[in-house]
Design a protein around this motif. Structure first.
Motif, short mmCIF file in Angstrom:
data_model
loop_
_atom_site.label_atom_id
_atom_site.label_comp_id
_atom_site.label_asym_id
_atom_site.label_seq_id
_atom_site.Cartn_x
_atom_site.Cartn_y
_atom_site.Cartn_z
N ASP A 1 7.07 67.60 10.45
CA ASP A 1 8.44 68.04 10.21
C ASP A 1 9.41 67.51 11.25
OD1 ASP A 1 7.39 69.48 12.28
OD2 ASP A 1 8.22 71.41 11.65
N SER A 2 9.07 66.40 11.92
CA SER A 2 9.94 65.89 12.98
C SER A 2 11.27 65.44 12.41
CB SER A 2 9.27 64.71 13.69
OG SER A 2 10.18 64.11 14.60
N ARG A 3 12.32 65.77 13.13
CA ARG A 3 13.62 65.22 12.76
C ARG A 3 13.70 63.79 13.27
NH1 ARG A 3 18.48 67.44 16.56
NH2 ARG A 3 17.63 66.82 18.58
N ARG A 4 14.66 63.03 12.75
CA ARG A 4 14.83 61.64 13.11
C ARG A 4 15.96 61.51 14.14
NH1 ARG A 4 11.17 57.94 11.37
NH2 ARG A 4 12.54 56.53 10.21
N ILE A 5 15.80 60.60 15.06
CA ILE A 5 16.84 60.36 16.06
C ILE A 5 17.20 58.87 16.07
CG2 ILE A 5 16.07 62.29 17.47
CD1 ILE A 5 14.82 60.20 19.39
N ASP A 6 18.37 58.55 16.59
CA ASP A 6 18.88 57.17 16.59
C ASP A 6 18.94 56.62 18.01
OD1 ASP A 6 19.24 57.25 13.85
OD2 ASP A 6 21.32 57.92 13.99
N ILE A 7 18.57 55.36 18.13
CA ILE A 7 18.60 54.66 19.41
C ILE A 7 19.52 53.45 19.26
CG2 ILE A 7 17.23 53.36 21.09
CD1 ILE A 7 14.85 55.19 20.15
N ALA A 8 20.54 53.40 20.09
CA ALA A 8 21.53 52.32 20.03
C ALA A 8 20.96 51.04 20.64
CB ALA A 8 22.80 52.74 20.76
N VAL A 9 21.17 49.92 19.93
CA VAL A 9 20.58 48.63 20.32
C VAL A 9 21.62 47.53 20.19
CG1 VAL A 9 18.73 46.96 19.85
CG2 VAL A 9 18.33 49.41 19.45
N VAL A 10 21.57 46.57 21.10
CA VAL A 10 22.37 45.34 21.00
C VAL A 10 21.48 44.16 21.34
CG1 VAL A 10 24.32 44.01 21.87
CG2 VAL A 10 24.55 46.47 21.61
N ARG A 11 21.52 43.14 20.50
CA ARG A 11 20.76 41.91 20.75
C ARG A 11 21.74 40.76 20.96
NH1 ARG A 11 15.60 39.77 17.15
NH2 ARG A 11 15.12 37.89 18.38
N VAL A 12 21.68 40.16 22.15
CA VAL A 12 22.53 39.02 22.48
C VAL A 12 21.67 37.76 22.36
CG1 VAL A 12 24.02 37.96 24.21
CG2 VAL A 12 23.87 40.46 24.06
N ARG A 13 22.08 36.86 21.49
CA ARG A 13 21.29 35.66 21.22
C ARG A 13 21.43 34.63 22.35
NH1 ARG A 13 17.50 36.18 17.07
NH2 ARG A 13 18.41 37.44 15.39
N ALA A 14 20.35 33.92 22.62
CA ALA A 14 20.35 32.89 23.66
C ALA A 14 21.30 31.76 23.29
CB ALA A 14 18.94 32.35 23.85
N SER A 15 22.02 31.27 24.30
CA SER A 15 22.95 30.16 24.04
C SER A 15 22.23 28.82 24.00
CB SER A 15 24.04 30.13 25.13
OG SER A 15 23.46 29.97 26.41
N ARG A 16 21.16 28.66 24.81
CA ARG A 16 20.37 27.42 24.82
C ARG A 16 18.90 27.82 24.92
NH1 ARG A 16 24.24 26.28 28.70
NH2 ARG A 16 22.68 26.29 30.38
N PRO A 17 18.27 28.19 23.82
CA PRO A 17 16.89 28.69 23.87
C PRO A 17 15.95 27.71 24.58
CG PRO A 17 17.82 29.06 21.70
CD PRO A 17 18.81 28.21 22.45
N PHE A 18 15.19 28.26 25.50
CA PHE A 18 14.27 27.46 26.31
C PHE A 18 12.91 27.41 25.61
CE2 PHE A 18 10.99 27.16 29.63
CZ PHE A 18 11.43 26.05 30.34
N GLN A 19 12.26 26.25 25.71
CA GLN A 19 10.91 26.10 25.18
C GLN A 19 9.94 25.85 26.31
OE1 GLN A 19 11.07 23.02 22.17
NE2 GLN A 19 11.76 24.46 20.61
N ASP A 20 8.78 26.46 26.26
CA ASP A 20 7.80 26.29 27.32
C ASP A 20 7.06 24.96 27.16
OD1 ASP A 20 5.87 26.59 25.33
OD2 ASP A 20 5.41 28.67 25.88
N ALA A 21 6.04 24.74 27.99
CA ALA A 21 5.33 23.47 27.98
C ALA A 21 4.65 23.18 26.65
CB ALA A 21 4.29 23.45 29.11
#
Length: 485
Positions: A59-79
């Motif tokens: 019977d748990s009630r639901r709660i909300d968690i505020a989120v923001v995702r900031v996208r990478a401007s120059r995504p880095f790639q590993d080896a």
């Protein structure tokens, strides 16, 4: 409080709406971001993660968690040509927030694009307000209650905070479900909802306490972690904090005494302040403005000032004022003592910190040192609040050191009354693939004030197998520059 956030992500929207969610499943929904946030800096996506307040309860009630995702401007790639996973960011406190400040971050990055080497360039950065605070719902703020890292300034504040927590409980908030262990599952649910097999962790102050819980309870989602000014699970929140504050004060005053000009301005300052602290312990002090200030006011001043990089530089001059009867430095700190979501703060402490401590140990640890004893009255009241509310039994694992092979970079400040470097070194010894940086003359929140430490954090996230560059750090004998203004 503003709850809805941003949106520019059809992919995320599609993910959230792809199939009906079963009861109890985490659900992520994209929302509009605030209209006044800059839109020409990064691609930004705002959303809400909805989860059960009490996992496993029918019977748990639901709660909300505020989120923001900031996208990478120059995504880095590993080896191997692989993009790095997103970085999940953990705010401090407990009782802090992040989401509401993202707009200011975007503005800063726009105006000073090269000032922050970790400004969502290589990887997406995901900010969220931990359950119970910020723009998440419920948000357990307690207006009118004053609370700092030095504790509760008065008996009235302790009573007000107790009443506030009881009101939230009467409204149906399950206080036992607002702590690091449960937030760790929120992070795992967020990764699941966003389709992320792995994430990196970054946080400062109490944020690393939540990171440690993620590493303990959901290690399968973690690639690497960066912990700035970390608070580990095995730390004592109240016990020994007075001694840590006194140590920070003495480190600063010792640096002053080692410089002839500063020492000449403030001769024998440590001994004179010890004598002054004894006067505060004997009763309230009345300043030149005719207003009385208590020892709790002095405790908040010492804690907040030794946390702050400008405050440590002013400390000798401020102590001269205080000793001379000008209590304006103490009064300035007393003007702002409501910077936490107090209900969230205490739900954490009463569940996972203070059950493993005692008021008697707090008093005994500080006994005989007047600078340490100053902090005892306000910290003692935390135990009184916890005794009056029910947050459920504590699990001993939440007070145990973390043992892991997950690569982790620890960055600590030389001057830190709350998260001292000795605590960092001890915690890091149990992280098999860890690296440790201790930054001379730095204070709490190192990567925000030291470019070398910030670059090290970015380099570590790119490749945690390489030793980070510490040659750019100040030498151990670098003088601290003091300010008389």
């Amino acid at each position: 409080m503003l709850k809805t956030l941003l949106a520019a992500g059809l992919a995320l929207l599609g993910l959230a709406a792809a199939a009906p969610a079963a009861a109890g499943d985490p659900v992520y929904v994209v929302k509009d971001c605030p209209a006044d946030w800059p839109t020409d800096v990064r691609t930004v996506e705002c959303g809400t993660l909805t989860v059960d307040e009490t996992r496993g309860a029918a019977d748990s009630r639901r709660i909300d968690i505020a989120v923001v995702r900031v996208r990478a401007s120059r995504p880095f790639q590993d080896a191997n040509g692989q993009a790095l996973p997103p970085v999940v960011v953990f705010h401090g406190g407990p009782g802090g927030a992040l989401v509401g400040g993202v707009g200011r971050r975007l503005g800063f990055w726009r105006d000073r694009p090269d000032a922050d080497p970790m400004a969502a360039i290589d990887q997406d950065w995901i900010y969220f307000d931990q359950r119970g605070g910020g723009q998440s719902t419920p948000s357990m703020d307690c207006p009118g209650v004053e609370l700092t890292d030095a504790g509760l300034p008065s008996a009235q504040d302790a009573e007000g905070l107790t009443d506030c927590l009881k009101r939230y409980a009467d409204q149906g908030v399950q206080l036992s479900q607002y702590n690091a262990a449960v937030i760790a599952q929120d992070v795992a649910d967020l990764a699941r909802a966003l389709g992320l097999p792995k994430v990196d962790l970054y946080g400062g102050s109490y944020g690393p306490r939540i990171q440690a819980a993620v590493i303990t309870h959901a290690p399968q989602i973690v690639r690497v972690a960066v912990m700035d000014s970390p608070w580990p699970p095995e730390g004592n929140w109240a016990v020994h904090t007075p001694e840590q504050v006194a140590t920070a004060v003495r480190i600063i005053l010792g640096k002053c005494a080692a410089q002839s000009e500063c020492d000449a301005r403030h001769p024998n300052l440590t001994a004179r302040f010890e004598a002054n602290a004894r006067e505060w312990l004997a009763g309230p002090r009345t300043g030149a403005d005719g207003k009385a200030r208590t020892v709790e006011d002095l405790a908040a001043f010492l804690m907040d000032t030794t946390y702050d990089r400008q405050g440590v530089r002013r400390l000798p001059a401020d102590l001269e004022k205080i000793i001379g009867g000008d209590l304006s430095p103490v009064a300035a700190i007393a003007e702002d003592r409501t910077y936490y979501f107090e209900g969230q703060h205490m739900a954490h402490l009463c569940k996972e910190e203070l059950p493993f401590e005692s008021k008697a140990a707090l008093v005994a640890g500080a006994a005989g040192d007047p600078i340490a004893e100053v902090s005892v009255p306000s910290l003692s009241r935390l135990f009184d609040v916890c005794a009056a509310i029910d947050v459920g039994a504590a699990d001993p694992v939440e007070n145990a050191p973390v043992h892991t092979a997950i690569p982790t970079l620890f960055i600590a400040a030389e001057i830190d009354p709350g998260c001292p470097p000795a605590l960092t070194r001890a915690a890091a010894a149990n992280y098999r693939d860890s690296q440790v940086m201790i930054v001379t003359n730095a204070t709490h929140g190192v990567t925000g004030q030291n470019a070398c430490a910030a670059r090290a954090a970015r380099d570590f996230l790119r490749d945690p197998t390489k030793a980070v560059d510490q040659t750019c750090l100040p030498a151990a004998d670098t003088p601290l520059v003091f300010s008389e203004d």
